[in-house]
Design an enzyme around this catalytic site. Sequence first.
Site, PDB file in Angstrom:
ATOM      1  N   HIS A  58       4.323   1.960  -8.016  1.00 19.64           N
ATOM      2  CA  HIS A  58       3.334   0.872  -7.981  1.00 19.64           C
ATOM      3  C   HIS A  58       2.448   0.918  -9.229  1.00 19.64           C
ATOM      4  O   HIS A  58       2.090  -0.122  -9.791  1.00 19.64           O
ATOM      5  CB  HIS A  58       2.458   0.995  -6.735  1.00 19.64           C
ATOM      6  CG  HIS A  58       3.204   0.906  -5.432  1.00 19.64           C
ATOM      7  ND1 HIS A  58       3.380   1.979  -4.603  1.00 19.64           N
ATOM      8  CD2 HIS A  58       3.816  -0.136  -4.814  1.00 19.64           C
ATOM      9  CE1 HIS A  58       4.058   1.616  -3.516  1.00 19.64           C
ATOM     10  NE2 HIS A  58       4.342   0.335  -3.627  1.00 19.64           N
TER      11      HIS A  58
ATOM     12  N   GLY B 196       0.821  -1.211   0.000  1.00 19.55           N
ATOM     13  CA  GLY B 196       0.000   0.000   0.000  1.00 19.55           C
ATOM     14  C   GLY B 196       0.853   1.258   0.000  1.00 19.55           C
ATOM     15  O   GLY B 196       2.022   1.220  -0.381  1.00 19.55           O
TER      16      GLY B 196
HETATM   17  P1  AMP Z   1       6.217  -2.019  -1.470  1.00 16.83           P
HETATM   18  O1  AMP Z   1       4.805  -1.556  -1.386  1.00 16.83           O
HETATM   19  O2  AMP Z   1       7.226  -0.968  -1.110  1.00 16.83           O
HETATM   20  O3  AMP Z   1       6.449  -3.342  -0.796  1.00 16.83           O
HETATM   21  O4  AMP Z   1       6.484  -2.280  -3.001  1.00 16.83           O
HETATM   22  C1  AMP Z   1       5.634  -3.097  -3.757  1.00 16.83           C
HETATM   23  C2  AMP Z   1       6.262  -3.333  -5.092  1.00 16.83           C
HETATM   24  O5  AMP Z   1       6.454  -2.080  -5.751  1.00 16.83           O
HETATM   25  C3  AMP Z   1       7.642  -4.003  -5.002  1.00 16.83           C
HETATM   26  O6  AMP Z   1       7.741  -4.976  -6.026  1.00 16.83           O
HETATM   27  C4  AMP Z   1       8.567  -2.849  -5.213  1.00 16.83           C
HETATM   28  O7  AMP Z   1       9.814  -3.237  -5.772  1.00 16.83           O
HETATM   29  C5  AMP Z   1       7.789  -2.007  -6.199  1.00 16.83           C
HETATM   30  N1  AMP Z   1       8.268  -0.632  -6.176  1.00 16.83           N
HETATM   31  C6  AMP Z   1       8.447   0.161  -5.086  1.00 16.83           C
HETATM   32  N2  AMP Z   1       8.963   1.348  -5.447  1.00 16.83           N
HETATM   33  C7  AMP Z   1       9.113   1.314  -6.805  1.00 16.83           C
HETATM   34  C8  AMP Z   1       9.619   2.246  -7.782  1.00 16.83           C
HETATM   35  N3  AMP Z   1      10.078   3.440  -7.441  1.00 16.83           N
HETATM   36  N4  AMP Z   1       9.623   1.852  -9.070  1.00 16.83           N
HETATM   37  C9  AMP Z   1       9.168   0.627  -9.435  1.00 16.83           C
HETATM   38  N5  AMP Z   1       8.683  -0.293  -8.557  1.00 16.83           N
HETATM   39  C10 AMP Z   1       8.670   0.048  -7.270  1.00 16.83           C
END
Ligand code: AMP
Length: 283
Positions: free
Chosen positions: A41, A35
């Site tokens: 995302h 989230g």
């Molecule tokens: P998180 O909500 O931080 O656990 O991230 C969920 C997914 O979004 C994970 O696969 C992350 O690697 C990806 N994600 C987070 N930040 C970025 C970003 N700046 N660019 C691309 N994907 C991202």
Amino acid sequence: MTNRPTVARTISTLRRSIQAYRDQGERIALVPTMGALHRGHVALVRAARRRAERVVVSIFVNPAQFAPHEDFGSYPRTFDTDLKALAEEQVELVWAPPPAVMYPDGFATRIAPEGAALAGLEDKFRPHFFGGVCTVVAKLFTQAMPDVALFGQKDYQQLRVVTQMASDLDLPVKVIGVPTVREKDGLALSSRNVYLSAPERAAAPVLHRVLRACATGIRAKEPVGAVIAAGRKEIAKAGFALDYLEARHALTLAPVTSRNDGPIRLLVAAKIGKTRLIDNLAV
Ligand code: AMP
């Protein structure tokens, strides 16, 4: 007009929706998140959309991947805004299990990844992390049974570890990495960037700048060790407490000393004030 996604909170509700998609012969893509959604995302959702008729986004702040001293309690939770953002992307199904659905009383199994999960990067500073990630991702995969699952390259070691786990456990899911989305000044988008004070935010792009400078140096055949040493100094000078800046083999994450050792990925983690940031770049 955009319709709000259906929010599944029990495994049986999730499975009913998924089965209905399957009955229509549709492919399913899963985007696991915690989230506090941002453009990074959204990039995953759009990449998912290109590969499947149905995109399922999970929103679950996974207690199993936080150590007791970490920010599980204060991690940003913006569920209503997240749903609006997903509605804009025409996402129809959000999987948001309460913790007791994911980890009922008596839950007693944990996946213990090795290989890239023991590379001495994130695992060295967050020893509990990849066990928690793999356990929840394996559960998400078996709960939603997607054809493909999208992960950000932003969390590069995680992407390698999850890819390996899906392969090792014969999970019938194709894991796909999506390039990192950045602010204009190079800072990688992260849900944790909201923790940064104004001066910290101003200093933060140094991480990406140093990664780029190191990549340029290594491509120009400067010695990897010297390039990395200079990068470490630069990051410390900007006020960061460095956890690591490393040049690693892009697939195994094993240490490399020259470009002859294979494709190189540069990975960094550093703390500014109370906020820990990570980033990485291909050479
Ligand atoms: P998180 O909500 O931080 O656990 O991230 C969920 C997914 O979004 C994970 O696969 C992350 O690697 C990806 N994600 C987070 N930040 C970025 C970003 N700046 N660019 C691309 N994907 C991202």
